[in-house]
Write an enzyme that holds these catalytic residues in place. Structure first.
Site, short mmCIF file in Angstrom:
data_model
loop_
_atom_site.label_atom_id
_atom_site.label_comp_id
_atom_site.label_asym_id
_atom_site.label_seq_id
_atom_site.Cartn_x
_atom_site.Cartn_y
_atom_site.Cartn_z
N HIS A 103 0.86 -1.18 0.00
CA HIS A 103 0.00 0.00 0.00
C HIS A 103 0.89 1.23 0.00
CE1 HIS A 103 -3.71 2.22 0.65
NE2 HIS A 103 -2.99 3.01 1.43
N ASP A 144 -6.61 -3.24 3.85
CA ASP A 144 -5.41 -2.61 4.44
C ASP A 144 -5.29 -2.78 5.96
OD1 ASP A 144 -4.90 -1.69 1.88
OD2 ASP A 144 -6.02 0.17 2.20
C1 GAR Z 1 1.55 1.02 -6.29
O1 GAR Z 1 1.96 2.30 -5.86
C2 GAR Z 1 0.86 0.29 -5.16
O2 GAR Z 1 1.36 0.59 -3.90
C3 GAR Z 1 -0.55 0.79 -5.30
O3 GAR Z 1 -0.79 0.83 -6.69
C4 GAR Z 1 0.45 1.16 -7.35
C5 GAR Z 1 0.64 0.20 -8.50
O4 GAR Z 1 1.74 0.59 -9.28
N1 GAR Z 1 -1.48 -0.08 -4.61
C6 GAR Z 1 -2.56 0.38 -3.98
O5 GAR Z 1 -2.90 1.55 -3.98
C7 GAR Z 1 -3.38 -0.70 -3.26
N2 GAR Z 1 -4.30 -0.10 -2.33
P1 GAR Z 1 2.33 -0.37 -10.39
O6 GAR Z 1 1.15 -0.84 -11.26
O7 GAR Z 1 3.27 0.49 -11.16
O8 GAR Z 1 3.00 -1.51 -9.70
#
Ligand code: GAR
Length: 187
Positions: A103, A144
């Site tokens: 997260h 979460d």
């Molecule tokens: C990441 O920053 C992750 O922490 C977030 O989505 C992004 C995905 O990036 N996850 C959440 O917000 C889950 N609640 P990516 O597709 O470049 O890996």
């Protein structure tokens, strides 16, 4: 050899780092990328790295089809990497203490339903936080709230936008997510 499935909904930069980290690893391998968004960047990243992709809808997640696919493929650990849906209770129960999430904030700050991606960074900036960061945690039936495995912080700068903060957070994620999953597997 532990068989990892990564579930992702977006661009997939974390999924890519996880695949690369475990490519030559003796303890684990990413053998499947599951995705709920047709056209998501993660699909292309996974296929470039020769990892099979499994595309599914919300219905398949809720009715147990995804669970059966994971079990059928002998998956030991599920790693969420920007996966935007709530994991159903049945899947959590089938994989007790074996689903990990990342997260993009310092939980319990700025977590919960609707808090993902840019929404989190907007909320952090609106709350005038001086620092943000990442939380890697186990998944339970509530958004979460599972046991925290790892946290790392970074500053929020006065002129940050959600995009500039996201970039700083991504650097932390790429550095720590594969390593934290590795220590979880090998400890
Ligand atoms: C990441 O920053 C992750 O922490 C977030 O989505 C992004 C995905 O990036 N996850 C959440 O917000 C889950 N609640 P990516 O597709 O470049 O890996």
């Amino acid at each position: 050899m532990k068989r990892i499935a990564v579930l992702a909904s977006g661009s997939g930069t974390n999924a890519q780092r996880l695949i690369e980290h475990f490519q030559e690893h003796s303890a684990a391998r990413v053998v499947l990328v599951g995705c709920d968004k047709p056209g998501a960047g993660v699909l292309e990243r996974a296929s470039e790295l020769h990892v099979p992709c499994y595309l599914f809808g919300g219905g398949a997640l809720r009715d147990g089809t995804v669970l059966r696919e994971l079990q059928g493929q002998g998956i030991d650990l599920v790693v969420l990497a920007g996966f935007m849906r709530l994991i159903p209770a049945e899947l959590v129960r089938a994989y007790p203490d074996r689903i990990v999430n990342i997260h993009p904030s310092l939980l319990p700050r700025h977590g919960g339903k609707g808090m993902y991606g840019q929404h989190v960074h907007k909320a952090v900036i609106a709350a005038q936080e001086k620092e943000s960061g990442i939380t890697i945690h186990m998944v339970n039936e509530r958004y979460d709230e599972g046991r925290v495995l790892f946290q790392a912080a970074c500053p929020v700068l006065p002129d940050d936008t959600p995009a500039s903060l996201a970039e700083r957070i991504h650097v932390l994620e790429h550095e720590h997510y594969p390593r934290t999953v590795e220590s979880f597997i090998t400890s």
